[in-house]
Design a protein around this motif. Structure first.
Motif, PDB file in Angstrom:
ATOM      1  N   ASP A 706     -39.296 -23.624  54.843  1.00 55.98           N
ATOM      2  CA  ASP A 706     -40.547 -23.881  56.137  1.00 55.98           C
ATOM      3  C   ASP A 706     -41.711 -23.477  55.335  1.00 55.98           C
ATOM      4  N   SER A 707     -42.605 -24.419  55.704  1.00 59.25           N
ATOM      5  CA  SER A 707     -43.913 -24.546  55.378  1.00 59.25           C
ATOM      6  C   SER A 707     -44.570 -24.286  56.581  1.00 59.25           C
ATOM      7  N   GLY A 712     -53.544 -21.951  62.010  1.00 58.31           N
ATOM      8  CA  GLY A 712     -52.933 -20.452  62.398  1.00 58.31           C
ATOM      9  C   GLY A 712     -51.065 -20.159  61.782  1.00 58.31           C
ATOM     10  N   PRO A 713     -50.988 -19.080  61.973  1.00 57.44           N
ATOM     11  CA  PRO A 713     -49.234 -18.629  62.764  1.00 57.44           C
ATOM     12  C   PRO A 713     -48.394 -20.020  62.873  1.00 57.44           C
ATOM     13  N   ASP A 751     -48.251 -16.495  57.602  1.00 57.24           N
ATOM     14  CA  ASP A 751     -48.720 -17.810  57.897  1.00 57.24           C
ATOM     15  C   ASP A 751     -47.255 -17.071  59.292  1.00 57.24           C
ATOM     16  N   LEU A 752     -46.876 -16.537  59.288  1.00 57.36           N
ATOM     17  CA  LEU A 752     -45.271 -15.705  60.063  1.00 57.36           C
ATOM     18  C   LEU A 752     -46.000 -14.358  61.203  1.00 57.36           C
ATOM     19  N   LYS A 753     -45.558 -14.771  62.113  1.00 56.92           N
ATOM     20  CA  LYS A 753     -46.222 -13.560  63.830  1.00 56.92           C
ATOM     21  C   LYS A 753     -45.277 -12.297  63.298  1.00 56.92           C
ATOM     22  N   PRO A 754     -45.107 -10.656  63.639  1.00 58.08           N
ATOM     23  CA  PRO A 754     -44.961  -9.833  64.136  1.00 58.08           C
ATOM     24  C   PRO A 754     -44.138 -10.271  64.726  1.00 58.08           C
ATOM     25  N   ASP A 755     -41.894  -9.544  64.537  1.00 55.50           N
ATOM     26  CA  ASP A 755     -41.264  -9.890  64.865  1.00 55.50           C
ATOM     27  C   ASP A 755     -40.484 -11.269  64.609  1.00 55.50           C
TER      28      ASP A 755
END
Length: 920
Positions: A706-707, A712-713, A751-755
């Motif tokens: 993934d990229s 946004g995230p 780029d990635l959200k928490p959890d």
């Protein structure tokens, strides 16, 4: 005696300075030599005194070396005296009349004028014009004199005035004559000039130095020559040792060289020899007195002092004397000791004798506060400890382990022999069916022939008849269904491995066993029911499973392991993990097992960095599950690993965390750029997580694919339905034994959200990459016992880690050398006593020994009584294992260096790939 020794050393040093003596048989007394030295020193010092008044006086000293003195200095003396006498005679007249003559009148011609005027006045003449003779008027010599001369600031008019003027003029002319004579006689030698005012006083002061200098040879040198010649010195031969000198004072220079370089050193050396003889005689005399006082002293401090005096050994004398002083200070204690020993001897003769003879163990004082009455109690305890120390716990443990191993081996061999003996007797009657089954399986081959169904049916029949001839059957689940008649085949025990990947069909295998052992992990990949029609599943559930518990769960995603959890009478959880490095299994442990996994792999067993996050500036292809940049980086890294010596012989695997397309793309690149032989040797496989379940590799490379192409995230990825994504990540992150690479094209923080499960993996990888695994420290001991043992190891140069971590276990200390290790346990009372603690230690040791660890235990009771004996066993064990003290050349290549080298090689591989294809 110390002063005597020091004086003797000084005299010996002085004697050694005499080189090439002027004469070799000069036998005189020390007093005579002292007289000669005094004369020489006096001549030397007197000359130094003269020199301090001016170097020009040396010329006068040289002039005084002649036997006949020149009269010029006597004349200078006389002339100076006359001037001084003239001054004294005229002093009263000069003070009364204060005569004054200007400079132009202070000449010799004025002398005749003054005398004429004085004679004229004495004859009754006057100084008026008519009273002055005509001849005076004619030549005009009186007039300027009378006009410029003064007495008491008045023109002279009386005979006394002219007498005073005459004295002044004579004194001035005499002083000038003295100054000219002085300049010609003294100034030419470099002496001082005479002042204009009262030069006779200065001249008279300096003439004392002149006389002193002229008389140096007669005053200082000639007495020295006379005295030494009277003693028999051949003076002409003596002077020949110094050749004639050049310069302004050749005689003086020759004399001083003779004194400095020959006479004084030789005389002082001879005096030193005479003094040394006297001092040696004093030492011998003292040694004789000691021998007389202590005739039986053949050893000990007295004999050492006596021998040191005779042998002239100052250092030995100092040492022996210091010992004598120490013994003297102990005299009172010695007497008290004898008194106490006599008392002890009345009731404890052996003890008293041991104390008196200072038998080892009885040769030191008791500590303050010790009660001798407790010695008996101590002896009882000591004897008991000696008895226990004779029981070598290490040897007993080794013997027990060897006997247990031997017993298990023999038992296993016996069981195997009896089983095979029984089975062979049974198998003989089934030979027909077994051979028939083998031949039928050969007919089936790849299973593509037109008669394959007939052969399969026949194989099942033959296997049914011959099944009992083979005690254990191992085969894939699909082969079970093809080869066995499920309805008729029965086994005592059926073991189903990787049950979490087996679907409902696995129940057929379980049906054939009287007992079933299900091995699996519900946190790993389960069947995914790809292409399953949910409506059909629901229909079948209602049609055939009505009344069954958990009916709705029976679908294509249900695994045999899940079903076994519902009904299993017992469950055994294996929490000890041996395969992966702790840093690798750590993510899965936290993600899926709540930290219950106990990693037991030694972190230092691998030279590679355990977890490596690797950011790629790549992007996922639009509409596809492919990231070409990540794929190229993985292939180049694998190429680099194939070249780097630290990766020699290591197996490699690649997992795509997003579908199979990326794995296929990477596999295609590998086939194009990596030799087939290398792929086969290293077992390089590219696939998804499920394909690696139950498998492992030395090195695993995980491609996240993934990229983030948005602003946004990215959309959050969670655990997935039935935690399928979580299970894939668990499997993928736990396949590597020594190194796990996580290649990604995302910034996990932005780029990635928490959890997001992807962020969890990347955060773990980045944090773990920054950590250096704490496998111990250099000085972290938990007891004085451990510290003392550690000190002894470090003194000998061994590389030691204390409180060494092996998974969740800790070892007191580990000694390392070139990959070889010895675990050392210090069994003290505080941490290793009590039946429960001992059992725990032995269980821990048994686990670690299964991992290849070797242990050596040191008992505190033996160490604190006899540390040398206790440690000698440890030194022998280290030598047996060839564990040596560490040196600089034995240091291993740092992990960071290996990693950096690999990246450089991988970059070179990528350039070579670019030259070979149009992929870039």
């Amino acid at each position: 005696m110390f002063q005597c020794f020091r004086k003797l050393q000084n005299e010996c040093c002085t004697t050694q300075k005499v080189v090439n003596p002027i004469w070799e048989t000069f036998n005189v007394t020390k007093e005579t030599l002292n007289t000669l030295v005094g004369l020489a020193q006096n001549a030397k010092h007197d000359l130094m005194r003269i020199t301090q008044s001016g170097d020009w006086l040396l010329g006068l000293v040289e002039e005084g070396s002649s036997t006949t003195t020149s009269p010029v200095w006597t004349e200078l003396h006389s002339f100076t005296t006359r001037v001084h006498t003239h001054l004294n005679a005229a002093r009263s007249v000069l003070l009364n009349h204060a005569p004054f003559l200007p400079d132009q009148l202070l000449v010799d011609s004025s002398l005749a004028t003054v005398k004429e005027i004085a004679t004229h006045l004495a004859q009754g003449g006057g100084l008026k014009a008519l009273q002055i003779p005509i001849r005076v008027h004619l030549n005009g010599s009186w007039k300027p004199f009378l006009e410029q001369a003064r007495c008491n600031d008045q023109k002279p008019t009386q005979a006394d005035h002219f007498t005073a003027l005459l004295l002044t003029l004579e004194l001035h002319l005499a002083r000038e004559q003295l100054r000219r004579r002085w300049e010609r006689q003294v100034g030419i030698l470099g002496g001082p000039e005479l002042p204009i005012d009262k030069p006779e006083d200065t001249a008279r002061d300096w003439l004392r130095y002149v006389d002193d200098s002229l008389g140096w040879f007669s005053r200082c040198w000639h007495p020295l020559v006379t005295a030494s010649t009277a003693l028999g010195l051949p003076w002409l031969e003596v002077e020949s040792h110094v050749p004639p000198q050049l310069g302004g004072q050749p005689q003086l220079a020759r004399a001083m060289l003779l004194v400095k370089n020959h006479l004084l050193p030789e005389w002082e050396g001879q005096i030193a020899q005479l003094r040394a003889v006297e001092l040696r005689a004093e030492l011998v005399a003292t040694a004789g007195r000691i021998q007389k006082e202590f005739p039986c002293a053949v050893s000990g401090v007295v004999s050492e002092i006596r021998d040191a005096l005779i042998m002239e050994q100052l250092s030995d004398y100092k040492r022996a004397y210091a010992e004598l002083e120490r013994l003297q200070a102990l005299d009172t204690d010695f007497k008290l000791r004898n008194q106490l020993l006599q008392k002890i001897e009345q009731g404890a003769e052996t003890w008293s004798r041991a104390l008196r003879c200072r038998v080892p163990g009885f040769d030191g004082p008791l500590a303050d506060g010790c009660d001798p009455s407790l010695a008996w109690r101590w002896r009882q305890l000591n004897d008991e400890l000696i008895h226990r120390s004779e029981l070598d716990a290490e040897r007993i443990a080794n013997d027990l382990q060897q006997l247990t191993t031997a017993l298990n081996t023999v038992t296993g061999d016996l069981i195997a022999a009896r089983c095979w003996a029984s089975q062979l007797s049974i198998a003989e009657k089934f030979r027909l069916h077994l051979v028939g089954w083998l031949d039928t399986m050969r007919k089936i081959g790849k299973g593509t022939g037109k008669n394959v169904d007939i052969y399969r049916t026949e194989a099942r029949t033959q296997l049914k008849e011959g099944q009992q001839a083979v005690p254990v059957w191992i085969m894939p689940l699909a082969e079970v269904f093809r080869s066995l008649n499920v309805q008729d085949s029965r086994f005592d025990v059926v073991i189903i491995d990787e049950a979490s990947q087996a679907g409902i069909g696995g129940l057929l295998a379980a049906y054939m066993g009287k007992k079933v052992v299900v091995v699996g992990d519900h946190e790993q990949v389960s069947p995914d029911a790809v292409g399953e029609d949910l409506a059909v599943s629901r229909s079948l559930q209602h049609q055939y499973l009505e009344g069954f518990p958990n009916t709705v769960l029976y679908d294509g995603k249900l695994s045999l392991y899940d079903m076994s959890r519902w009904t299993a009478s017992g469950m055994l959880s294996l929490t000890e993990h041996f395969r992966c490095l702790p840093a690798i299994i750590g993510f899965s442990n936290r993600l899926s097992y709540d930290g219950k996994i106990k990693p037991l792999r030694d972190p230092s067993s691998s030279s590679l960095r355990a977890v490596v996050p690797h950011r790629i500036h790549g992007s996922r292809e639009p509409g596809q599950k492919i990231n070409k940049e990540e794929a190229l980086e993985i292939v180049s890294l694998i190429g680099g690993m194939c070249r780097h010596p630290s990766y020699a012989g290591r197996s490699i695997g690649v997992v795509s965390l997003l579908g199979d397309d990326q794995a296929k793309y990477i596999e295609d690149l590998l086939n194009r750029h990596i030799p087939v032989a290398e792929i086969e040797t290293r077992k390089i496989i590219c696939g998804n997580a499920a394909q690696f379940q139950g498998d492992e590799r030395d090195v695993m490379l995980l491609s996240m694919v993934d990229s983030n192409e948005g602003d946004g995230p990215m959309r959050k990825v969670g655990d997935g339905p039935s935690e399928s994504i979580k299970k894939r990540y668990n499997v993928a992150a736990s396949r590597a034994q020594n190194q796990m690479w996580v290649l990604h094209s995302m910034d996990h923080l932005s780029d990635l959200k928490p959890d997001d499960i992807r962020r969890e993996l990347l955060e773990y990888a980045h944090v773990e990459a920054q950590n250096i695994y704490d496998d111990g420290s250099e000085n972290g001991t938990e007891s004085e016992f451990e510290r003392l043992v550690l000190d002894e190891l470090l003194k000998r140069g061994y590389k030691v880690k204390t409180q060494y971590s092996v998974g969740y276990y800790r070892i007191d200390m580990v000694v390392e050398y070139e990959g070889r290790k010895l675990a050392i346990e210090c069994d003290g009372e505080r941490w290793h006593s009590g039946a429960e603690k001992i059992a725990e230690d032995l269980a821990r040791q048994a686990v670690l020994e299964r991992l290849g660890w070797r242990f050596h235990r040191i008992r505190g009771s033996l160490f604190f009584r006899d540390p040398d004996t206790a440690l000698e066993l440890m030194w022998q064990r280290l030598a047996q294992l060839n564990i040596q003290p560490i040196v600089e050349s034995n240091l291993e290549l740092p992990t960071n260096t290996i990693h950096e080298e690999l990246l450089r090689i991988a970059a070179q591989v990528k350039l070579e790939m670019a030259e070979q294809s149009d992929l870039f």
